[in-house]
Motif scaffolding. Structure first.
Motif, short mmCIF file in Angstrom:
data_model
loop_
_atom_site.label_atom_id
_atom_site.label_comp_id
_atom_site.label_asym_id
_atom_site.label_seq_id
_atom_site.Cartn_x
_atom_site.Cartn_y
_atom_site.Cartn_z
N LEU A 155 0.83 -1.20 0.00
CA LEU A 155 0.00 0.00 0.00
C LEU A 155 0.87 1.26 0.00
O LEU A 155 2.06 1.20 0.31
CB LEU A 155 -0.91 0.00 1.22
CG LEU A 155 -1.87 -1.20 1.32
CD1 LEU A 155 -2.66 -1.14 2.63
CD2 LEU A 155 -2.80 -1.25 0.13
N ARG A 195 2.38 -0.48 4.18
CA ARG A 195 1.86 -1.75 4.68
C ARG A 195 1.67 -2.74 3.54
O ARG A 195 1.51 -2.35 2.39
CB ARG A 195 0.51 -1.55 5.38
CG ARG A 195 0.61 -0.78 6.67
CD ARG A 195 -0.73 -0.68 7.35
NE ARG A 195 -1.64 0.14 6.53
CZ ARG A 195 -2.95 0.15 6.66
NH1 ARG A 195 -3.54 -0.59 7.58
NH2 ARG A 195 -3.70 0.91 5.88
N LEU A 235 -0.70 -5.67 1.97
CA LEU A 235 -2.08 -6.14 1.99
C LEU A 235 -2.13 -7.50 1.32
O LEU A 235 -1.64 -7.68 0.21
CB LEU A 235 -2.99 -5.16 1.25
CG LEU A 235 -4.47 -5.51 1.28
CD1 LEU A 235 -5.05 -5.26 2.68
CD2 LEU A 235 -5.23 -4.69 0.26
N ALA A 293 -4.14 -6.71 6.45
CA ALA A 293 -3.11 -5.68 6.35
C ALA A 293 -2.02 -5.94 7.39
O ALA A 293 -2.30 -6.38 8.50
CB ALA A 293 -3.72 -4.30 6.58
N SER A 294 -0.78 -5.66 7.00
CA SER A 294 0.33 -5.84 7.93
C SER A 294 0.23 -4.81 9.04
O SER A 294 -0.22 -3.68 8.84
CB SER A 294 1.67 -5.75 7.21
OG SER A 294 1.84 -4.47 6.62
N PHE A 333 -0.33 -9.77 10.68
CA PHE A 333 -1.40 -9.39 9.75
C PHE A 333 -2.73 -9.42 10.46
O PHE A 333 -3.04 -10.36 11.19
CB PHE A 333 -1.41 -10.33 8.54
CG PHE A 333 -0.32 -10.04 7.56
CD1 PHE A 333 -0.53 -9.14 6.53
CD2 PHE A 333 0.91 -10.63 7.70
CE1 PHE A 333 0.49 -8.86 5.64
CE2 PHE A 333 1.94 -10.35 6.81
CZ PHE A 333 1.72 -9.46 5.78
N VAL A 384 -8.83 -6.79 7.60
CA VAL A 384 -9.34 -5.47 7.25
C VAL A 384 -10.83 -5.46 7.55
O VAL A 384 -11.53 -6.45 7.33
CB VAL A 384 -9.06 -5.16 5.77
CG1 VAL A 384 -9.75 -3.91 5.30
CG2 VAL A 384 -7.56 -5.06 5.55
N GLN A 410 -3.73 -0.81 -5.18
CA GLN A 410 -4.24 0.43 -4.62
C GLN A 410 -4.22 1.49 -5.72
O GLN A 410 -3.20 1.69 -6.39
CB GLN A 410 -3.41 0.88 -3.43
CG GLN A 410 -4.05 2.05 -2.71
CD GLN A 410 -3.39 2.34 -1.38
OE1 GLN A 410 -2.21 2.11 -1.19
NE2 GLN A 410 -4.17 2.86 -0.44
N SER A 442 -7.87 -1.66 9.71
CA SER A 442 -7.92 -3.03 10.19
C SER A 442 -8.97 -3.16 11.27
O SER A 442 -9.29 -2.20 11.96
CB SER A 442 -6.54 -3.49 10.71
OG SER A 442 -6.21 -2.78 11.86
#
Length: 82
Positions: free
Chosen positions: A18, A22, A24, A34-35, A40, A43, A56, A79
């Motif tokens: 992203l 991060r 995804l 998401a990290s 993780f 979301v 993205q 998240s």
């Protein structure tokens, strides 16, 4: 290679970095992860349909491709643990 535990028994189908750095992950059940510093996290909004690719867009939204065509998720990606 280290094997990491996953939250679901579904294969991951794509990963994307992203704009904020991060990572995804998308899985074949439409779940998005998401990290975060702790690993993780899911979301808050998932697609609930198979995903084969995710990127993205310039406006920060996510564009996902799958069997049912293209889908767009608006930003921000938050998240579930936030």
């Amino acid at each position: 290679a280290e094997v990491l535990p996953t939250l679901t028994p579904v294969s991951f189908s794509d990963a994307s970095v992203l704009n904020d750095g991060r990572v995804l992950l998308a899985n074949q059940a439409g779940g998005l992860f998401a990290s975060a510093p702790s690993g993780f996290t899911p979301v808050s909004e998932s697609l609930r349909k198979p995903v084969s690719g995710i990127v993205q867009a310039a406006d920060g939204s996510l564009v996902a491709a799958g069997f049912s065509g293209l889908s767009r998720l608006p930003q921000p990606i938050v998240s579930a643990s936030e």
